[in-house]
Design a protein around this motif. Structure first.
Motif, PDB file in Angstrom:
ATOM      1  N   UNK A  21       0.821  -1.218   0.000  1.00 15.19           N
ATOM      2  CA  UNK A  21       0.000   0.000   0.000  1.00 15.19           C
ATOM      3  C   UNK A  21       0.853   1.265   0.000  1.00 15.19           C
ATOM      4  N   UNK A  22       2.165   1.104   0.163  1.00  8.88           N
ATOM      5  CA  UNK A  22       3.077   2.248   0.144  1.00  8.88           C
ATOM      6  C   UNK A  22       4.021   2.114  -1.043  1.00  8.88           C
ATOM      7  N   UNK A  23       4.095   3.143  -1.855  1.00  8.55           N
ATOM      8  CA  UNK A  23       4.923   3.118  -3.059  1.00  8.55           C
ATOM      9  C   UNK A  23       6.406   3.018  -2.735  1.00  8.55           C
ATOM     10  N   UNK A  24       6.837   3.670  -1.671  1.00 12.15           N
ATOM     11  CA  UNK A  24       8.271   3.838  -1.429  1.00 12.15           C
ATOM     12  C   UNK A  24       8.868   2.829  -0.439  1.00 12.15           C
ATOM     13  N   UNK A  25       8.072   2.311   0.468  1.00 12.48           N
ATOM     14  CA  UNK A  25       8.613   1.406   1.492  1.00 12.48           C
ATOM     15  C   UNK A  25       8.971   0.055   0.891  1.00 12.48           C
ATOM     16  N   UNK A  26      10.021  -0.562   1.432  1.00 15.06           N
ATOM     17  CA  UNK A  26      10.415  -1.895   0.962  1.00 15.06           C
ATOM     18  C   UNK A  26       9.351  -2.951   1.286  1.00 15.06           C
ATOM     19  N   UNK A  27       8.571  -2.711   2.327  1.00 16.63           N
ATOM     20  CA  UNK A  27       7.461  -3.590   2.662  1.00 16.63           C
ATOM     21  C   UNK A  27       6.361  -2.783   3.318  1.00 16.63           C
ATOM     22  N   UNK A  28       5.095  -3.133   3.046  1.00 14.55           N
ATOM     23  CA  UNK A  28       3.999  -2.384   3.648  1.00 14.55           C
ATOM     24  C   UNK A  28       2.758  -3.251   3.746  1.00 14.55           C
ATOM     25  N   UNK A  29       1.923  -2.918   4.734  1.00 16.89           N
ATOM     26  CA  UNK A  29       0.665  -3.632   4.944  1.00 16.89           C
ATOM     27  C   UNK A  29      -0.312  -2.715   5.663  1.00 16.89           C
ATOM     28  N   UNK A  30      -1.528  -2.668   5.172  1.00 16.95           N
ATOM     29  CA  UNK A  30      -2.616  -2.001   5.885  1.00 16.95           C
ATOM     30  C   UNK A  30      -3.400  -3.087   6.610  1.00 16.95           C
ATOM     31  N   UNK A  31      -3.331  -3.067   7.942  1.00 14.62           N
ATOM     32  CA  UNK A  31      -4.009  -4.074   8.759  1.00 14.62           C
ATOM     33  C   UNK A  31      -5.327  -3.501   9.255  1.00 14.62           C
TER      34      UNK A  31
END
Length: 241
Positions: A21-31
């Motif tokens: 869900x984040x363009x720039x982060x190496x990993x992302x999650x909307x919980x």
């Protein structure tokens, strides 16, 4: 006993774990745990804290915060107040401990993964939602590290998730929302790995002390809940159908 949400005692809220869900982060999650929504991002850094240098080991750390209108009334940003609250410090340390418990820091090398958990909307269980979503973001970041050859293999040794339980109107229940948490006789948070290992248990009697029998009823609910969350994590990561 009738729960405010109408759920059965052993039912979680509807859970969604949305990756990338984040363009720039190496990993992302909307919980999303019902109306509790937490944005979790993972950032890979080519450094470690000074005290960790020359050890050959990596580090995983976390920051946690609640946005001003994540609750019913606007709260000031902690940066505007000049310091973090004790609650914030305690939660972000809990998140970091939970994640380090399932990472082989020697495989990570002298690199740091920084987890940011920002509560967009709060309705109880923000710390448990943060841990559950942060693991997914961390896993995605470590997949990236393998892809770009920063690591030879995934430093992950197990999954981890967390869930709240409590005694509400005399009945042990799973996954407290705010209406229950604010009036529960007992509330507890369980951090459990995919293999069933316990990383941390936090439990408090708000009124009468709870019994050993009640504790094990809560623990059984938590184990079942975390098993379901572990499955949802794997589905979100494309590891299970």
């Amino acid at each position: 006993m009738q729960r405010p949400s109408g759920r059965s005692a052993d039912a979680m809220r509807h859970v969604e774990l949305i990756t990338d869900v984040s363009k720039h982060a190496e990993g992302s999650c909307l919980a999303k745990f019902g109306d509790t929504h937490v944005l979790c991002t993972a950032t890979v850094e080519e450094n470690v804290p000074p005290w960790r240098r020359s050890s050959g080991l990596g580090w995983v750390t976390a920051e946690y915060g609640m946005l001003p209108r994540s609750t019913g009334k606007r709260m000031d940003r902690e940066a505007a107040r000049g310091k973090q609250s004790g609650r914030t410090l305690e939660i972000q340390r809990l998140i970091a401990r939970a994640l380090r418990g399932v990472v082989d820091l020697s495989v990570l090398g002298e690199r740091q993964v920084r987890i940011d958990c920002d509560v967009i909307q709060a309705d109880g269980g923000t710390r448990t939602a943060s841990i559950t979503g942060a693991y997914v973001a961390l896993y995605k970041a470590m997949q990236y590290m393998v892809k770009v050859r920063l690591c030879e293999k995934l430093p992950i040794i197990d999954s981890v998730s967390a869930i709240s339980c409590g005694i509400y109107e005399g009945v042990p229940v799973l996954d407290l929302d705010y209406a229950e948490d604010s009036s529960a006789d007992t509330d507890a948070n369980f951090v459990i790995t995919g293999k069933g290992g316990v990383i941390e248990i936090q439990g408090t009697a708000e009124k009468e002390p709870f019994s050993e029998e009640e504790f094990f009823k809560l623990f059984d609910l938590a184990k079942a809940g975390c098993a379901d969350l572990s499955h949802l994590q794997k589905v979100a990561l494309g590891l299970e159908g």
